[in-house]
Enzyme design. Structure first.
Site, PDB file in Angstrom:
ATOM      1  N   LYS A   1     102.013   0.031  15.534  1.00 52.69           N
ATOM      2  CA  LYS A   1     103.240   0.087  14.755  1.00 52.69           C
ATOM      3  C   LYS A   1     103.834   1.498  14.806  1.00 52.69           C
ATOM      4  O   LYS A   1     105.034   1.676  14.735  1.00 52.69           O
ATOM      5  CB  LYS A   1     102.900  -0.322  13.317  1.00 52.69           C
ATOM      6  CG  LYS A   1     104.102  -0.641  12.479  1.00 52.69           C
ATOM      7  CD  LYS A   1     104.828  -1.894  12.938  1.00 52.69           C
ATOM      8  CE  LYS A   1     106.163  -2.011  12.240  1.00 52.69           C
ATOM      9  NZ  LYS A   1     107.064  -2.954  12.880  1.00 52.69           N
ATOM     10  N   ARG A   2     102.965   2.462  14.942  1.00 52.82           N
ATOM     11  CA  ARG A   2     103.431   3.850  14.962  1.00 52.82           C
ATOM     12  C   ARG A   2     104.300   4.122  16.197  1.00 52.82           C
ATOM     13  O   ARG A   2     105.184   4.960  16.196  1.00 52.82           O
ATOM     14  CB  ARG A   2     102.236   4.799  14.934  1.00 52.82           C
ATOM     15  CG  ARG A   2     102.502   6.138  14.338  1.00 52.82           C
ATOM     16  CD  ARG A   2     101.298   6.658  13.589  1.00 52.82           C
ATOM     17  NE  ARG A   2     100.060   6.500  14.363  1.00 52.82           N
ATOM     18  CZ  ARG A   2      99.581   7.420  15.189  1.00 52.82           C
ATOM     19  NH1 ARG A   2     100.211   8.541  15.388  1.00 52.82           N
ATOM     20  NH2 ARG A   2      98.445   7.219  15.815  1.00 52.82           N
TER      21      ARG A   2
END
Ligand code: GLU
Length: 485
Positions: free
Chosen positions: A254-255
């Site tokens: 997600k980063r």
């Protein structure tokens, strides 16, 4: 032969990571391929991480992708319950059995004591491993502490010499020196089992034959085998899956962009394309086929073709595959799916969505790119006169001016504004004028769309815009050309 039983054992975190979805997929495919059972088990022993509604996310994702489970929390089965927190009372007796056998022991060290020893260890540049401090307590000392209600955990008693070897389907034979194994906690102070303990107990009690999970568990597996051996239980086949990567250096996380199933669905990827592509990130069919329905995947899936190098989740490849899937969709289904995306920019504009959908279907890569592609129908974009210059079409702003002067009265004379009437009238006028088709049609399309690339040509766009809007745009463009002349 024993019935194949695989399991997907997610922790309910509130989202479905694509890596997790791929793990579920491989478990599902392998079970179905072998006429076995695919089991869903919810691993929620980490109560601090409890997220409301998270189990539903798991159910909904798997169901919508067509991975129905044969046993699970909501449908039951002969090995229930299938939620670890509902099983919490069954783990402690097993841990106590291990204590009896000398394979595990009570530990009363407090967090502060452990922190201190960890800090001292790290100060010396060493990796902290529990030092078996409480293993030296006598049976009586242990009992006295238990009687006094001193909080405890139960730890695995790992050997400190020798090595442990096991066989993994993907990675082959793996050997770990025992002095790297730590006396991991089996039962926590709150009485709950750790994942490390519960996964073994549950996999055994649920008769799991193949444990397919992420490779982050590779190095803990020797400890799980110590547990199986201490109980005298059969060790399942291990199938550790490589990490899904965004590129050679980064995990799909997600980063670094999108990583969850819902991110992709919200953007307008088709779940069928996503599943198809995911299957190929980490596995190959052994030939160059790329398109598979779920049933076809079941047919060809083979755990011996799982890759042991990390799979790269290539967004461009996914886009390509999604485009192919969209192009092959049933047109009615496409219309239904594209309508909300059209609405974002065209709501209330009285545009023939069905016709627009026909023109867009073969050009749609991902649904969220649709609004930008059709927004010109709602509002004429600003454009540069240089767009009229096209070598192959033999046009430039001067040619365009003449061409549009030819076309304007022709369009004005069309009473029934259909594509075929537009086509016939304009083509007839072009033929009569002796001009080249491109030298008229290219400028006409620019004049009413303001774009060099559009879904459909001049007639389709004129039809979609309707008579009034087409004439308005045409006249404005002619003024613009006249000013320039
Ligand atoms: N609950 C673990 C996780 O979500 C499952 C690992 C396993 O499949 O054993 O990572």
């Amino acid at each position: 032969m024993k019935e194949v039983r695989t399991r997907f054992a997610p922790s309910p975190t509130g989202f479905m990571h694509l890596g997790g979805l791929r793990t579920a997929l491989y478990n599902y495919l392998y079970a179905k391929k072998n006429g076995g059972k695919f089991i869903l088990r919810i691993e929620d022993t980490d109560q601090e991480r409890f997220v409301e509604g998270a189990t539903e996310v798991i159910y909904d994702t798997l169901r919508s992708c067509g991975m129905d489970w044969d046993e699970g929390p909501d449908i039951g089965g002969n090995y229930g319950p299938y939620v670890q927190s509902d099983r919490k009372d069954l783990y402690l007796p097993y841990a106590k059995e291990l204590v009896e056998k000398g394979a595990a022991y009570y530990c009363f060290c407090t967090k502060e004591e452990l922190d201190e020893r960890r800090a001292a260890c790290e100060a010396k540049g060493e990796v902290f491993k529990y030092d078996k401090h409480c293993l030296s307590l006598s049976k009586e000392e242990v009992q006295a502490k238990l009687d006094a209600g001193v909080p405890y955990v139960i730890r695995l008693n790992c050997p400190t010499t020798g090595e442990t070897t096991y066989e993994d389907v993907v990675f082959g034979k793996l050997t770990f020196p025992n002095d790297t194994l730590d006396d991991m906690v089996l039962i926590k102070q709150d009485g709950m089992p750790t994942y490390n303990f519960a996964n073994v107990i549950d996999d055994h009690l649920m008769d799991i034959t193949h444990v397919m999970r992420g490779m982050e568990y590779l190095s803990s597996t020797p400890k799980y085998n110590l547990l199986y051996n201490a109980f005298g239980w059969e060790i399942p086949q291990y199938v550790h899956l490589t990490t899904v990567m965004r590129d050679a250096q980064h995990k799909l996380s997600k980063r670094h962009g999108d990583a969850y199933y819902s991110d992709f669905i919200e953007k307008g990827y088709l779940k069928e394309a996503l599943i198809n592509y995911l299957a190929l990130v980490g596995w190959n069919p052994g030939d160059d086929r790329e398109f598979f329905t779920m049933d076809e995947l079941v047919e060809v899936f083979d755990i011996h073709r799982l890759n042991n190098s990390p799979g790269i989740f290539d967004m461009n490849k996914l886009d390509w595959m999604n485009t192919q899937y969209i192009a092959k969709m049933d047109p009615e289904k496409y219309l239904e799916m594209v309508t909300p995306w059209f609405d974002k920019v065209l709501a209330g504009k009285n545009i023939d969505y069905k016709r627009l959908a026909e023109l867009m279907q073969g050009r749609t890569e991902v649904f969220n790119r649709v609004p930008d592609m059709v927004a010109f129908l709602a509002e004429m974009p600003e454009y540069d006169l240089e767009l009229y210059t096209h070598k192959k079409m033999k046009t430039n702003p001067e040619v365009a001016k003449e061409s549009l002067e030819l076309v304007l009265p022709v369009l004005e004379g069309i009473s029934d504004w259909t594509e075929s009437n537009l086509h016939d009238a304009v083509m007839e006028a072009i033929a009569a004028s002796g001009k080249k088709n491109g030298a008229v049609l290219w400028p006409l399309r620019i004049a009413i769309s303001g774009l060099a690339s559009t879904p459909g040509g001049a007639f389709e766009i004129a039809y979609l815009l309707g008579r009034e809007e087409t004439m308005l745009r045409l006249k404005k463009s002619m003024e613009k050309l006249a000013e320039n002349a």
